[in-house]
Design a protein around this motif. Structure first.
Motif, mmCIF file in Angstrom:
data_model
loop_
_atom_site.group_PDB
_atom_site.id
_atom_site.type_symbol
_atom_site.label_atom_id
_atom_site.label_comp_id
_atom_site.label_asym_id
_atom_site.label_seq_id
_atom_site.Cartn_x
_atom_site.Cartn_y
_atom_site.Cartn_z
ATOM 1 N N GLU A 135 0.825 -1.202 0.000
ATOM 2 C CA GLU A 135 0.000 0.000 0.000
ATOM 3 C C GLU A 135 0.864 1.258 0.000
ATOM 4 N N SER A 166 -4.364 9.043 6.908
ATOM 5 C CA SER A 166 -5.771 9.000 6.515
ATOM 6 C C SER A 166 -6.016 7.919 5.470
ATOM 7 N N ASP A 167 -6.947 7.021 5.764
ATOM 8 C CA ASP A 167 -7.283 5.942 4.834
ATOM 9 C C ASP A 167 -7.870 6.475 3.525
ATOM 10 N N ARG A 168 -8.424 7.669 3.533
ATOM 11 C CA ARG A 168 -9.038 8.205 2.322
ATOM 12 C C ARG A 168 -8.000 8.586 1.264
ATOM 13 N N ASN A 170 -5.202 6.476 0.928
ATOM 14 C CA ASN A 170 -4.366 5.286 0.801
ATOM 15 C C ASN A 170 -4.858 4.360 -0.312
ATOM 16 N N TYR A 171 -3.947 4.008 -1.208
ATOM 17 C CA TYR A 171 -4.253 3.144 -2.351
ATOM 18 C C TYR A 171 -3.234 2.009 -2.429
ATOM 19 N N TYR A 172 -3.605 0.925 -3.087
ATOM 20 C CA TYR A 172 -2.617 -0.101 -3.410
ATOM 21 C C TYR A 172 -1.628 0.492 -4.409
ATOM 22 N N THR A 194 -9.755 3.440 -3.088
ATOM 23 C CA THR A 194 -8.871 3.376 -1.939
ATOM 24 C C THR A 194 -8.850 1.946 -1.394
ATOM 25 N N VAL A 195 -7.872 1.646 -0.567
ATOM 26 C CA VAL A 195 -7.741 0.301 -0.016
ATOM 27 C C VAL A 195 -8.996 -0.110 0.742
ATOM 28 N N ASN A 196 -9.602 0.832 1.449
ATOM 29 C CA ASN A 196 -10.813 0.493 2.213
ATOM 30 C C ASN A 196 -12.071 0.492 1.351
ATOM 31 N N GLY A 197 -11.937 0.840 0.065
ATOM 32 C CA GLY A 197 -13.053 0.773 -0.861
ATOM 33 C C GLY A 197 -14.086 1.877 -0.716
ATOM 34 N N LYS A 198 -13.823 2.879 0.118
ATOM 35 C CA LYS A 198 -14.829 3.912 0.385
ATOM 36 C C LYS A 198 -14.776 5.079 -0.595
#
Length: 346
Positions: A135, A166-168, A170-172, A194-198
């Motif tokens: 990631e 911030s997860d927003r 974060n990408y692979y 994003t990694v969390n798909g949101k």
């Protein structure tokens, strides 16, 4: 001379590495970095030294993003997984896979004139092979990767230091690279989440506004450190080779979009990159802690970003090697100053 001036300057806070876009021409800066990494190992007497150890902020456009991600991807011991020489091999071994057009795709697109020239399958396979499910937030140092977000119609930067908090953001890595290298007309835009798909967006290559991302990197440094200036930094800016455009007015007065595609693309990217270099030289006021390397591509070779023929790859490899020879003194001095800056940070 470089080292003497450097030692008299204000203590360096941030070392910046910036790498231009340019497709297969990424071989050129990769070769230069391989030489620099070797010099850092020899001068520091540390065979395990890596480029990532000596820079604090990385920026890479398009093919430059592939190099940056490769330099900063961690292994199981939180050390750089790939050496700079590994990255040279990545290009030599995989250029044909990335720029691979099926006969059907070539016919449908009329060699890229009436449709996208390549599908993304080859690039996706290479990115999956080298980066797996790593990631953005896992990269070893802060970085800045420009793309254009078609979803909201704005410039955007993938930032490791934003993804960490911030997860927003974060990408692979494989998805980020697919987006960052989706050069218009060459590859389809990248719709990634994003990694969390949101959050999902559609991106194209950031070369549309930052072929040379060094000025963006300096702006990011200033944004992060309002009280610091160019005297507090070192910057190595690497191009992928430049070629002047010479055209006769009488020959081109009736040209349209088809005729202008290749020469126009080269003209725009080269002039944009050189304009950024001019601006950075003004920012650094000719201080030796700014080094720009971007060798000339002679007129006997077209400066194509997607030519994966062995002869052209070999030419680019040797262009990078010659750049090391021609700039040996400057690179060695920069390497010594990087090592000294590491000592000063301890």
């Amino acid at each position: 001379m470089f080292s003497k001036i450097f030692n008299k300057q204000t203590k360096i806070h941030t070392r910046i590495l910036s790498i231009d876009g340019g497709g297969v021409k990424g071989i050129v800066p990769a070769v230069i970095l391989s030489y620099l990494e070797d010099r850092l190992q020899q001068l520091s007497d540390n065979p395990d030294a890596r480029i990532a150890d000596y820079f604090d902020l990385f920026a890479g456009t398009s093919t430059g993003s592939l190099i940056v991600a490769s330099l900063l991807t961690p292994d199981k011991n939180a050390r750089p997984k790939y050496t700079a020489t590994d990255i040279v091999d990545l290009y030599l071994k995989n250029a044909k896979n990335i720029f691979n057009s099926s006969l059907l795709q070539d016919i449908k697109s009329v060699s890229g004139l009436l449709g996208v020239k390549y599908d993304a399958q080859g690039a996706n396979l290479v990115y999956e092979q080298y980066f797996g499910n790593h990631e953005l937030k896992e990269l070893l140092k802060p970085c800045l990767i420009p793309v254009y977000d078609l979803t909201i119609g704005k410039n955007y930067f993938f930032r490791q230091h934003k993804a960490v908090v911030s997860d927003r953001h974060n990408y692979y890595l494989k998805d980020m690279l697919r987006a960052a290298t989706s050069a218009i007309t060459y590859f389809p835009p990248a719709s990634i989440a994003t990694v969390n798909g949101k959050k999902a967006c559609c991106f194209v290559d950031g070369g549309v506004f930052a072929v040379n991302p060094s000025l963006s990197a300096y702006a990011e440094f200033r944004y992060l450190h309002h009280d610091l200036y160019s005297k507090n930094t070192m910057m190595l800016s690497l191009g992928t080779g430049k070629q002047a455009t010479y055209l006769d007015c009488a020959d081109i007065e009736h040209w349209g979009a088809v005729e202008w595609r290749d020469p126009g693309s080269n003209l725009l990217t080269t002039s944009q990159a050189e304009a950024t270099n001019y601006q950075l030289k003004a920012v650094y006021n000719s201080n030796p802690n700014y080094l720009r390397l971007n060798p000339d591509i002679n007129q006997s070779h077209a400066a194509n970003l997607d030519n994966s023929e062995d002869e052209y790859l070999d030419f680019l490899y040797h262009l990078g090697k010659q750049a090391c020879v021609d700039n040996k003194k400057e690179i060695n001095a920069f390497a010594r100053s990087l090592i000294q800056s590491n000592k000063n940070k301890q």
